[in-house]
Design an enzyme around this catalytic site. Structure first.
Site, mmCIF file in Angstrom:
data_model
loop_
_atom_site.group_PDB
_atom_site.id
_atom_site.type_symbol
_atom_site.label_atom_id
_atom_site.label_comp_id
_atom_site.label_asym_id
_atom_site.label_seq_id
_atom_site.Cartn_x
_atom_site.Cartn_y
_atom_site.Cartn_z
ATOM 1 N N GLU A 73 5.976 19.241 -6.547
ATOM 2 C CA GLU A 73 6.374 17.846 -6.727
ATOM 3 C C GLU A 73 5.329 16.991 -6.037
ATOM 4 O O GLU A 73 5.066 17.170 -4.841
ATOM 5 C CB GLU A 73 7.752 17.583 -6.117
ATOM 6 C CG GLU A 73 8.914 18.023 -6.982
ATOM 7 C CD GLU A 73 8.880 17.477 -8.403
ATOM 8 O OE1 GLU A 73 8.348 16.360 -8.621
ATOM 9 O OE2 GLU A 73 9.343 18.191 -9.306
ATOM 10 N N CYS A 108 8.209 9.203 -2.384
ATOM 11 C CA CYS A 108 7.576 9.377 -3.706
ATOM 12 C C CYS A 108 8.370 8.657 -4.778
ATOM 13 O O CYS A 108 7.851 8.399 -5.860
ATOM 14 C CB CYS A 108 7.365 10.843 -4.030
ATOM 15 S SG CYS A 108 8.751 11.881 -3.657
ATOM 16 N N GLU A 127 -1.544 5.833 -6.270
ATOM 17 C CA GLU A 127 -0.422 5.833 -5.337
ATOM 18 C C GLU A 127 -0.913 5.395 -3.958
ATOM 19 O O GLU A 127 -1.837 5.993 -3.409
ATOM 20 C CB GLU A 127 0.188 7.234 -5.241
ATOM 21 C CG GLU A 127 1.442 7.249 -4.376
ATOM 22 C CD GLU A 127 2.088 8.615 -4.307
ATOM 23 O OE1 GLU A 127 1.362 9.610 -4.126
ATOM 24 O OE2 GLU A 127 3.323 8.678 -4.416
#
Ligand code: ADP
Length: 475
Positions: free
Chosen positions: A246, A280, A378
């Site tokens: 992930e 996240c 990100e």
């Protein structure tokens, strides 16, 4: 000084001590982590391999009882664990306490799942033969975890690993060894046999790397950055091990003109800035329909500027510090990138508080376009952008226009648009009239595109990673 040692085959093993610093107060050393070596990782894997022989043959009820005891023990120490998480990671106390509760709930959930591993039966195509499909544990699993949920992520990997009969080597993030150590201490205190759970602390490129390449590790469950996740996937592919990874996100919240305005505003503020933007599932792209854009931006700015940033354990704080100087530098760098790309910046910058800490003012980028780096990369901090769109179709295109695909959300009162979004958002999780963050532990968690590689975590689907099928033909 508290020293967190590695646990290898039931023995606490020392190593080179590295201080664990409180991001709310850089003058406070929370403890010292004893960094393991590659040889320690080798020993931990060997111990887990040995322990697997008997642990994999325990009954589901034995494992279920043990997981229930762990859930109880975590809950009994919830306050202490919540404070520890907040102290070493910097999230505010209510978030630290919430995380401790979640860790307990996850163990409780998998205590139940241990009893439901189940199987399938077929009538054979040939007479007099039964076909039975059962699930077996995969073996030794390596867990490589990040610093943003230092207790919950190790818990939601360890609980299913143990529930289905695997043994574990846990490698927590460098910045948050204390929470992982506390979890392992609890697990051992509840009677997990020697070698079933092992802990190795240290740097990713040494200790993590040794775990990725250990021949006897049957699977790696990883949560972290895209770059490291890809390294992990290659290492696992090379030696035929399983991988579940992930990774990052660049989640978007879409706000349409028919939305419940206040609910959308609250979700935008929370999704962008709470948990210091260091999750996240944070929503760092706020995609707003033209007709309400200007009003929404003004309200967003006002709400952001009113947020109270301070020490994690201060009851008045709504947002804690940034986790470390590297992330702080990254946030400051993205402020510059946003400005140089032509965005208007509100807020942002270093803040002084009574203690020396990594305090950072949340920032909002406006007048942005979807292809800017601030809308594609990100940032993993309390920085978010507003993107103006003409209508729903453009909003959906912007939402899907990144390489990431973890979570997304839309605020609208149109059932048709909500349903369309639910089907066409290219993300593993999609929320309607809810924030992008906030997931349930009994439902699968995971992304698409660059955000994920491999099967889902959490909920009943976790067993797809932690078990392997066997098909038996019996005459
Ligand atoms: P972040 O950039 O947020 O720290 P990382 O992906 O680097 O995210 O870290 C997530 C986890 O992966 C941490 O436990 C870290 O130590 C580990 N890690 C980092 N680099 C490697 C590597 N080369 N091999 C194995 N593990 C690694």
């Amino acid at each position: 000084m508290t020293v967190y040692r590695n646990l290898i085959g039931g023995e606490w093993r020392d190593g080179v001590h590295v201080p664990n610093i409180n991001p709310s107060n850089l003058d406070e050393v929370v403890g010292e982590a004893a960094y393991a070596t590659a040889a320690d990782v080798h020993d931990a894997v060997a111990a887990a391999r040995t322990a697997f022989k008997s642990w994999s043959l325990t009954t589901p009820l034995e494992r279920s009882d043990l997981l229930n005891r762990i859930a109880d023990a975590i809950l009994a120490r919830r306050d202490e664990l919540g404070r520890l998480i907040s102290t070493e990671q910097g999230k505010i106390l209510s978030e630290g306490l919430g995380e401790a509760t979640r860790a307990s709930q996850v163990f409780r959930y998998f205590a139940g799942e241990a009893l439901r591993a189940g199987g399938e039966r077929f009538d054979s195509l040939r007479p007099g033969i039964d076909v039975a499909v059962t699930r077996e544990p995969i073996g030794v699993v390596g867990l490589i975890t990040p610093w943003n949920f230092p207790l919950a992520i190790p818990a939601w990997k360890m609980a299913p690993a143990l529930a289905y009969g695997n043994t574990v080597v846990l490698k927590p993030a460098e910045l948050t060894p204390a929470s992982a150590h506390a979890l392992v201490e609890i697990v051992i205190g509840c009677g997990v046999p020697e070698g079933v759970v092992n802990l190795v602390m240290g740097e990713g490129r040494t200790v993590g790397d040794a775990l990725l390449h250990a021949q006897d590790v049957a699977g790696i469950s990883f949560t972290g950055s895209v770059g490291t996740g890809r390294i992990a996937a290659v290492a696992c592919a090379e030696r035929g091990a399983r991988i579940q990874a992930e990774m990052g996100g660049k989640n978007g919240i879409v706000v349409l003109e028919d939305a419940n305005y206040d609910a959308a505003l609250t979700a935008a503020v929370n999704g962008a800035f709470f948990a210091t933007g260091q999750r996240c599932t944070a929503s760092s792209r706020i995609i707003v329909q033209d007709s309400l854009h200007d009003r929404f931006v003004e309200d967003l700015k006002a709400r952001m500027l009113a947020l109270k940033i301070g020490p994690a354990l201060d009851a008045a704080s709504q947002i804690g510090p940034i986790v470390d100087e590297r992330q702080m530098a990254q946030n400051l760098r993205y402020l510059d990138i946003g400005r140089s790309e032509g965005a208007t910046v509100t807020g942002g910058g270093v803040l002084e508080r009574a203690t020396r800490g990594h305090y950072f003012a949340p920032a909002l980028f406006t007048d942005t376009t979807p292809d800017m780096r601030i809308n594609q990369e990100e940032i993993f901090g309390p920085l978010a952008s507003v993107i103006r769109v003409a209508d729903y179709d453009e909003a959906l295109a912007v939402l899907n226009g990144t390489r990431f695909g973890l979570s997304s959300c839309i605020f609208t009162n149109s059932l048709a648009k909500a349903r369309h979004f639910q089907r066409h958002a290219e993300t593993g999780m999609v929320m309607v009239n809810l924030s992008c963050a906030g997931t349930d532990f009994h439902a699968p968690f995971g992304g698409r595109k660059a955000s994920n590689y491999g099967p889902r975590e959490q909920g009943g689907h976790a067993r797809d990673f932690y078990t392997v099928l066997k098909t038996a033909y019996v005459a």
